[in-house]
Structure formats: C-alpha cells, structure tokens
Design an enzyme around this catalytic site. Sequence first.
Site, PDB file in Angstrom:
ATOM      1  N   SER A 290       0.818  -1.215   0.000  1.00  0.00           N
ATOM      2  CA  SER A 290       0.000   0.000   0.000  1.00  0.00           C
ATOM      3  C   SER A 290       0.852   1.267   0.000  1.00  0.00           C
ATOM      4  CB  SER A 290      -0.906   0.020   1.237  1.00  0.00           C
ATOM      5  OG  SER A 290      -1.695  -1.140   1.281  1.00  0.00           O
TER       6      SER A 290
HETATM    7  N1  SAH Z   1      -0.817  -5.082   3.916  1.00  0.00           N
HETATM    8  C1  SAH Z   1      -0.057  -5.350   2.694  1.00  0.00           C
HETATM    9  C2  SAH Z   1      -0.794  -5.008   1.421  1.00  0.00           C
HETATM   10  C3  SAH Z   1      -1.981  -5.865   1.230  1.00  0.00           C
HETATM   11  S1  SAH Z   1      -2.365  -6.296  -0.455  1.00  0.00           S
HETATM   12  C4  SAH Z   1       1.298  -4.684   2.736  1.00  0.00           C
HETATM   13  O1  SAH Z   1       1.617  -3.988   3.711  1.00  0.00           O
HETATM   14  O2  SAH Z   1       2.086  -4.912   1.810  1.00  0.00           O
HETATM   15  C5  SAH Z   1      -3.723  -7.378  -0.060  1.00  0.00           C
HETATM   16  C6  SAH Z   1      -3.298  -8.789   0.286  1.00  0.00           C
HETATM   17  O3  SAH Z   1      -4.481  -9.450   0.738  1.00  0.00           O
HETATM   18  C7  SAH Z   1      -2.779  -9.594  -0.894  1.00  0.00           C
HETATM   19  O4  SAH Z   1      -1.520 -10.112  -0.625  1.00  0.00           O
HETATM   20  C8  SAH Z   1      -3.832 -10.700  -1.064  1.00  0.00           C
HETATM   21  O5  SAH Z   1      -3.285 -11.936  -1.505  1.00  0.00           O
HETATM   22  C9  SAH Z   1      -4.391 -10.800   0.332  1.00  0.00           C
HETATM   23  N2  SAH Z   1      -5.733 -11.394   0.431  1.00  0.00           N
HETATM   24  C10 SAH Z   1      -6.792 -11.295  -0.413  1.00  0.00           C
HETATM   25  N3  SAH Z   1      -7.838 -11.998   0.059  1.00  0.00           N
HETATM   26  C11 SAH Z   1      -7.445 -12.559   1.236  1.00  0.00           C
HETATM   27  C12 SAH Z   1      -8.090 -13.403   2.197  1.00  0.00           C
HETATM   28  N4  SAH Z   1      -9.337 -13.825   2.047  1.00  0.00           N
HETATM   29  N5  SAH Z   1      -7.368 -13.781   3.283  1.00  0.00           N
HETATM   30  C13 SAH Z   1      -6.088 -13.363   3.459  1.00  0.00           C
HETATM   31  N6  SAH Z   1      -5.422 -12.586   2.582  1.00  0.00           N
HETATM   32  C14 SAH Z   1      -6.104 -12.167   1.483  1.00  0.00           C
END
Ligand code: SAH
Length: 220
Positions: A63
């Site tokens: 992000s």
């Molecule tokens: N917090 C992260 C950015 C998040 S991007 C950072 O600091 O880099 C969103 C992430 O959520 C992705 O890696 C994606 O694979 C994950 N994601 C999507 N659906 C999900 C679910 N149901 N459970 C866990 N992770 C999930």
Amino acid sequence: MSEEFARERHQMVERQIRARGVSDPRLLTAMRDLPRHLFVPESLRPAAYGDHPLPIGSGQTISQPYIVAVMTELLDLEPGDRVLEIGTGSGYQAAILGRMAHEVWSIERLPEIADLARQNLARVGVENVHVVAANGTLGLHEHAPFDAIIITAGTPSVPRPLFDQLADGGRLVAPVGGRELQFLVVYTRRGDEIIHRSWGAVCFVPLIGRHGWEEHRRVV
Ligand code: SAH
C-alpha cells in the site's frame, strides 16, 4: 545507498505523512525507522519511498505509505495491544503494527506471498509478527479476542467472524465498498454494539473468498 534510502524515508514521513496531518509520534518514528525498500522487489527499490502503492508479485501490492499511516493511526494502538491483520502482502503494514503493539497475527491467502512476507520480516528483525497462510475472512479464532483488526484488502462488507473476534473497546479498520473503490471505515465495539465512522475513499486489491469477492471477475 542505505544513507540515501534513510534520507528518502525522512522526506516520505515529512511530506507525505506528517504534512497531511498524521501526528502520532510513535507511528512517525516507526515509519522513519523501518526500511520500506526491503519490502518491495529489488528492481523497484528506487521507487520504494514514492507516494503510491507498488506491485509485489502475484498481482498484489504494497500500500501507499500515507494509507498505511492513516489506517494505523485509526487503529489507535496501545503498546500492549494484540492485533490481527488480514492481507499480509509484503509484510510492511504488519511490521509497522509490530512496532506499535505487543503482538501481531497476519493472515495471507497466497502461500508464496506469505513466504515472501516472512522473509521480509525476518530480514528487518521483526519478531512479534506471526504470518499465517490461510483464508483471513474467517479470522483466527484460536488467538481471539483482538484489540485491533485491520483488513488491507477491499471487501463488500466486514466478514462477520472478524467482528466476533474484536475485543470490547476494540477497533477494526477496513476498506469497504465496491471492487474498484472503497471507503475506509473504522468500527469500534462497545459491548454488543458496533459503532462506525467513515474516513474517506481508498482503492485496494480485492479480499478474496467467502465473505469477500470471487477470485475472478465475472465478464458481463
Ligand atoms: N498489507 C499489505 C498489502 C496488502 S495487499 C502490505 O503492507 O504490503 C492485499 C493482500 O491481501 C494480498 O496479498 C492478497 O493476496 C491478500 N488477500 C486477499 N484476500 C485474502 C483473504 N481472504 N485472506 C487473506 N489474505 C487475502
């Protein structure tokens, strides 16, 4: 090179974060200290301190620094708090949470991204963040209740199990809305009641799975 990154990090905190009204000193210190460039692919390191998200592989993103700051500030963390994150991604947000709270569990759906996050966290010496490869929409019942829960993927609504795992007085921050655009919402538990307020529009990759979105967009 690391001196150059430290200088860029300082500027990031001053111009993108403090200048836009985020003022929590512990948060500003954590963001000034933590080497964000070690959480992005090597070829993107020169862009690590820019005012935007970046790709981290498998179609996922780290992000924008300002959004990490805003979401963390909205969680209103105390040093003794236990925190749950859904969507580990690069592990950067989890590392910031680890600096601000006592212990963090972070759930990532994609095993290869969970591995990447573990490597990133180990490299920067963060030891109080546990990465779990699983479907985060179910939360982590065995470690509940949590003082704070953060969802870092866009969701049509907050999965019910996560509200159930929020401690009394606990805060939950999530991007809630459509597949392309969401509103950042802060929920606070007061006994059996959940109150909420909206911060503003944001744009996150989708939360996938039961209580979230389908993996593939339907073509209409
Ligand atoms: N917090 C992260 C950015 C998040 S991007 C950072 O600091 O880099 C969103 C992430 O959520 C992705 O890696 C994606 O694979 C994950 N994601 C999507 N659906 C999900 C679910 N149901 N459970 C866990 N992770 C999930």
